[in-house]
Each structure stands twice: as structure tokens, then as C-alpha cells.
Scaffold this active site. Structure first.
Site, PDB file in Angstrom:
ATOM      1  N   GLU A  60       0.819  -1.240  -0.030  1.00  0.00           N
ATOM      2  CA  GLU A  60      -0.163   0.057  -0.083  1.00  0.00           C
ATOM      3  C   GLU A  60       0.765   1.195  -0.141  1.00  0.00           C
ATOM      4  O   GLU A  60       0.727   2.079   0.795  1.00  0.00           O
ATOM      5  CB  GLU A  60      -1.156  -0.037   1.094  1.00  0.00           C
ATOM      6  N   ASN A  73       1.753  -5.450  -2.993  1.00  0.00           N
ATOM      7  CA  ASN A  73       0.351  -5.588  -2.863  1.00  0.00           C
ATOM      8  C   ASN A  73      -0.314  -4.275  -2.558  1.00  0.00           C
ATOM      9  O   ASN A  73       0.106  -3.457  -1.817  1.00  0.00           O
ATOM     10  CB  ASN A  73       0.449  -6.577  -1.496  1.00  0.00           C
ATOM     11  N   HIS A 129     -10.617  -6.389  -1.449  1.00  0.00           N
ATOM     12  CA  HIS A 129     -11.822  -6.067  -0.440  1.00  0.00           C
ATOM     13  C   HIS A 129     -12.938  -5.485  -1.103  1.00  0.00           C
ATOM     14  O   HIS A 129     -12.937  -4.414  -1.287  1.00  0.00           O
ATOM     15  CB  HIS A 129     -11.295  -5.331   0.580  1.00  0.00           C
ATOM     16  N   GLU A 159      -6.201 -10.909  -0.616  1.00  0.00           N
ATOM     17  CA  GLU A 159      -6.818 -10.395   0.494  1.00  0.00           C
ATOM     18  C   GLU A 159      -8.497 -10.554   0.221  1.00  0.00           C
ATOM     19  O   GLU A 159      -9.213  -9.719   0.832  1.00  0.00           O
ATOM     20  CB  GLU A 159      -6.396  -9.240   1.097  1.00  0.00           C
ATOM     21  N   ASP A 166     -12.368 -10.659   0.279  1.00  0.00           N
ATOM     22  CA  ASP A 166     -13.649 -10.880   0.903  1.00  0.00           C
ATOM     23  C   ASP A 166     -14.423 -10.092   0.250  1.00  0.00           C
ATOM     24  O   ASP A 166     -14.164  -9.183  -0.433  1.00  0.00           O
ATOM     25  CB  ASP A 166     -13.394 -10.435   2.344  1.00  0.00           C
TER      26      ASP A 166
HETATM   27  O1  9MR Z   1      -7.081  -7.869   9.041  1.00  0.00           O
HETATM   28  C1  9MR Z   1      -5.734  -7.383   9.529  1.00  0.00           C
HETATM   29  C2  9MR Z   1      -6.340  -6.953  10.872  1.00  0.00           C
HETATM   30  O2  9MR Z   1      -6.582  -7.895  11.650  1.00  0.00           O
HETATM   31  C3  9MR Z   1      -5.044  -6.272  11.423  1.00  0.00           C
HETATM   32  O3  9MR Z   1      -5.399  -5.810  12.879  1.00  0.00           O
HETATM   33  C4  9MR Z   1      -4.621  -5.038  10.593  1.00  0.00           C
HETATM   34  C5  9MR Z   1      -3.309  -4.269  11.231  1.00  0.00           C
HETATM   35  O4  9MR Z   1      -2.484  -5.336  11.063  1.00  0.00           O
HETATM   36  O5  9MR Z   1      -4.288  -5.510   9.235  1.00  0.00           O
HETATM   37  C6  9MR Z   1      -5.392  -6.119   8.813  1.00  0.00           C
HETATM   38  O6  9MR Z   1      -5.114  -6.677   7.580  1.00  0.00           O
HETATM   39  C7  9MR Z   1      -4.815  -5.644   6.499  1.00  0.00           C
HETATM   40  C8  9MR Z   1      -3.864  -6.080   5.642  1.00  0.00           C
HETATM   41  O7  9MR Z   1      -2.689  -6.438   6.595  1.00  0.00           O
HETATM   42  C9  9MR Z   1      -3.467  -5.130   4.507  1.00  0.00           C
HETATM   43  N1  9MR Z   1      -4.404  -4.771   3.787  1.00  0.00           N
HETATM   44  C10 9MR Z   1      -5.829  -4.295   4.552  1.00  0.00           C
HETATM   45  C11 9MR Z   1      -6.285  -5.382   5.458  1.00  0.00           C
HETATM   46  C12 9MR Z   1      -7.363  -4.871   6.342  1.00  0.00           C
HETATM   47  O8  9MR Z   1      -7.031  -3.601   6.881  1.00  0.00           O
END
Ligand code: 9MR
Length: 450
Positions: free
Chosen positions: A256, A298, A334, A363, A365
Site C-alpha cells: 500500500e 500488494n 476487499h 486478501e 473478501d
Molecule cells: O485484517 C488485519 C487486521 O486483523 C489487523 O489488525 C490489521 C493491522 O495489522 O491489518 C489487517 O489486514 C490488512 C492487511 O494487512 C493489509 N490490507 C488491509 C487489511 C485490512 O486492514
């Protein structure tokens, strides 16, 4: 001359009309136009049949039904080439599951046959064999799930082992967890996940080395020169990548890095301290530590945010031109049951294929309640979600095998999805419900793999 009354004039006029209609034309039955029926959507679709439906046509005595397995109607279902039917529907049985059928119909009156109706396409539903699982139905790419080290037991363990061939740590392989202070590393949770994968023959996708959102405070507040900062990042990357060499197949090296909408680089601490080329440097650090591991970039909104998409592909093209190592792209995805459109997803995926990179749907969903109009998952929305999961699988399945890396879903059970806290509203975005039961979405995924 007697004046005709208004009534008499009307009577004369009516009589002359009747006489005209009874004379002269010959009254031939054959000359009327027989309209084509309108074929309607199939109903009662099961894994072995469906009911074909159409509208009544004025003066039709019967109908001729064609059912084929191809859109050009060259291969007919046995007994269904111009089958005469007197009703406005026909139940068709003994079919195969998960097969597309096409039908059209003509009206008949005496010796007159109408034009063909529109054609209707449908696919019989899929009856999974109880032994079939996601991972053993996928030949082309890995089937992944995001998970947590505290949930590698019970139902989780059983489903991970049964259904998935790859895993991603949802948050425990990020810098804030693995390198909580300048003097310490904590590999406990990451090791637990990697060991679990090794014991069970499951691939590990590493996620993610550099992400502005998982930067520990000590890095943000790093005391030292820019060169010392860069050395520190190189040391961190080298330590982590070396530790998991041969066990982690791929890394999201930077996650990101671009802003929404503008496509500008986020002004993260990494950019501030290492300059605009910090991303390339990180990819080089990983490659130096492990010549074999696959390097991914990513990001989210890679379909819906065209500006960000362009910025990412410009970076990738620049990397390719400069020989900076990169092996693949992760589209987080997402998404929603109704958005983005399939064609837009395919167009973005094609850009990855055009560059001969690996594609990771990293990722996935699928929200079903983005407008918060549901208090429970309705059947309609569940089926729409099923169709979208199937579509996502089909998109990845349709690209050349050498470009398809993995499809990873971002969590296992609905009630534990990150989306619920993030949006502060109910949703059911994953493949399993809170009782670990397979949802329609799961079967859509499985159908897509067939
Ligand atoms: O789903 C993840 C959540 O449990 C964590 O608290 C958060 C911070 O580490 O990250 C979430 O996953 C993210 C991913 O690492 C990157 N893309 C967005 C995802 C959702 O926020």
C-alpha cells in the site's frame, strides 16, 4: 328528402364497416402474422434439470422447443431439437450438474411456424462430491487463507488442513509485531504459523515487510541519520527474510505505498528517510537475502482506483526497465457483491499477465451489506455473493497457469472478519459462517474451480 337523424348516420357507418370487413379479403387463415414467443428465465434449476418457460403467443396451437449445449444451437440435447410442446413450459430432467444449457422456442399454428424466440442461457447447479475440497479442486493456483497464530486448533485447524494450500499471517508477520523495539525481535507468533504450515505441507505467503500502517513507533521516531535509517531497514529485512528462507515462498515486500485517488507515493517515514526510490531499495534488500523467494507488491483498490492502478503499473514498468527484482502483484480485493464489475477486474488482471508477472488475489473478501440494509444474510444476497466468489475464481482460473499464483481469502469465519470492526456494521464477507459451516459463497468458490 327525409333528413337522417344522427343515430341513423351512425348506423349506416357501422353497417358499411361490417360489410367491408366481411367482403373482399377472402378471410384466408394462413395470412396472419404468428408472433415469436418470448422465452423466459429458467426456473427450478437443480443439479439435474430445470424448467424452461416462455410466453403465450396469440393463435399458437403448440410450440417447438430447442435445447442445446452450445450458444449456436449445433449440439442439441437428445429429444430436444424442435420438440413439440403444448404448454408454456417444459421440465427437462436427467441433466448433468454445473453444465450450461441454452433454449429457444417457436410458436406453431397449423402450417405456420414463427421465428425463434430470444435465447435463454442457464447453468445447472453443482452437486459437490462430499470429498471435494477447495485445495484439491485447484490445479492452477494455491488456495490461501489469512489466519492468526492463536487459532491453529479445533475447527480452524481442521478446515485449514482440509481446504487450504497456502496461508498468510493476518498481522503477526508485520514489523510492529516482529520487531517491536529497536533492540528486540519477537518471532514467536510468526514461527508458530510457519511451523504449522511446514508440519502440514502448506505454503506460506509472507505479509508484509514494509507497510506504513504497521510501522512501530520506534521506527517513526528513529534517532539517527538517513543512512542509519536505511541500514536499519536493510538489517530488519535481511534478518526476517533470512530466518524464513526456504519456508516462506513469497513476500509482500512493500504494501500500500500509493495514496488513494492521486496515485502519489504516500509520504511515509520510509519515503521521508530513504527517498522516493525506497521501494526499489527494499526489493533489492530482499533479493540479496534470498535469491529464490518471490517478491510481490500488494495494494487495494487496484481495480476501482484507476489512478492508483496506473501509478502501480508505472512503478512496475520502471522496475522492469531498471532490473529491480519483482515477481508479482497482489490485488487485495476487499470488494462487494455488486462491485467492481467483472470486466474491470479482468482488465486489471490482464495488465499483470501482459507483464508476465504472478497474480495473487491476496486478501479477498466480499461484503454483502455495504449499505447496511440487512440485519441477517438474506438468500438473495447470499446467492449474489456466491456468484461473485465464483466469478473471482473463474477470473484467476482463466489466465495462463504460469501467471496465477494464489487466491487468498482474508479470514475464515464471517464473525471474525476485520470488516465488521472497520465499518462498524454487520456483514458476512467470507466462506464460512460463525459456526464453521460452509456458506453459499464456499460452494460458489468450489463451482468456480470446476
Ligand atoms: O485484517 C488485519 C487486521 O486483523 C489487523 O489488525 C490489521 C493491522 O495489522 O491489518 C489487517 O489486514 C490488512 C492487511 O494487512 C493489509 N490490507 C488491509 C487489511 C485490512 O486492514
Amino acid at each position: 328528402m327525409k333528413r337522417l337523424s344522427g343515430f341513423s348516420i351512425w348506423l349506416l357507418f357501422a353497417c358499411s364497416l361490417i360489410m367491408a370487413s366481411c367482403s373482399g379479403s377472402g378471410g384466408s387463415e394462413e395470412e396472419f402474422e404468428l408472433g415469436a414467443p418470448i422465452a423466459k428465465q429458467a426456473t427450478d434449476i437443480t443439479s439435474s434439470g430445470f424448467t424452461a418457460n416462455w410466453s403465450r403467443v396469440y393463435k399458437a396451437e403448440s410450440y417447438l422447443l430447442d435445447v442445446a449445449t452450445d450458444i449456436d444451437f449445433t449440439t442439441f440435447l437428445s429429444g430436444y431439437k424442435s420438440k413439440a410442446v403444448s404448454n408454456l413450459n417444459e421440465e427437462i430432467t436427467n441433466l448433468d450438474g454445473n453444465v450450461s444449457y441454452y433454449y429457444r422456442v417457436r410458436a406453431v399454428s397449423g402450417s405456420i411456424v414463427s421465428d425463434n424466440s430470444n435465447l435463454i442461457e442457464l447453468t445447472t447447479s453443482f452437486e459437490p462430491d462430499p470429498d471435494q475440497t477447495l485445495k484439491n479442486s485447484s490445479d492452477n493456483f494455491l488456495i490461501g487463507v489469512a489466519l492468526q497464530s492463536s487459532k491453529l486448533n479445533g475447527n480452524y485447524d481442521e478446515i485449514y488442513k482440509r481446504e487450504f494450500s497456502s496461508l498468510t499471517s493476518e498481522y503477526e508477520m508485520k514489523m510492529n509485531v516482529m520487531h517491536p523495539s529497536q533492540d528486540s525481535y519477537d518471532f514467536g507468533p510468526a514461527d508458530a504459523i510457519v511451523d504449522y504450515a511446514q508440519e502440514n505441507g502448506i505454503n506460506v505467503h509472507g505479509h508484509s515487510l514494509i507497510w506504513h500502517n504497521s510501522t512501530p513507533d520506534w521506527v517513526t521516531n528513529f534517532q539517527g541519520s538517513d543512512q542509519e535509517f536505511e541500514d536499519m531497514i536493510e538489517g530488519y529485512i535481511t534478518t526476517v527474510v533470512t530466518r524464513y528462507k526456504g519456508k516462506v515462498t513469497s513476500w509482500d515486500v512493500v504494501n500500500e505505498a500509493f495514496e488513494d485517488g492521486s496515485g502519489n507515493l504516500r509520504n511515509s517515514i520510509y519515503r521521508q528517510r530513504m527517498g522516493d526510490d525506497y521501494i526499489a531499495k527494499c526489493y533489492q534488500f530482499v533479493r540479496a537475502a534470498d535469491p529464490d523467494v518471490l517478491l510481490f507488491y500488494n495494494d487495494y483498490s487496484m481495480v476501482s482506483d484507476q489512478t492508483k492502478q496506473n501509478a502501480v503499473f508505472s512503478m512496475v514498468d520502471d522496475f522492469i526497465a531498471r532490473d529491480i527484482p519483482i515477481d508479482g502483484l497482489g490485488f487485495q480485493l476487499h470488494i462487494q457483491y455488486d462491485y467492481p464489475a467483472k470486466a474491470d477486474i479482468e482488465a486489471a488482471v490482464q495488465k499483470v499477465v501482459d507483464r508476465d508477472l504472478l497474480m495473487h488475489f491476496s486478501e479477498l473478501d466480499i461484503r454483502v451489506n455495504p449499505n447496511n440494509d440487512l440485519t441477517s444474510l438474506s438468500q438473495d444476497r447470499s446467492l449474489a455473493q456466491k456468484a461473485k466468489y465464483k466469478e473471482m475464481v473463474e477470473i484467476l482460473k482463466s489466465i495462463p497457469e504460469e501467471n496465477a499464483y494464489a487466491l487468498t481469502v482474508w479470514g475464515l469465519v464471517d464473525n471474525e472478519s476485520w470488516l465488521i470492526n472497520f465499518h462498524g456494521q454487520q456483514d458476512w464477507p467470507l466462506l464460512f459462517d460463525s459456526n464453521f459451516e460452509k456458506k453459499d459463497a464456499y460452494y460458489g468458490f468450489l463451482e468456480g474451480l470446476q
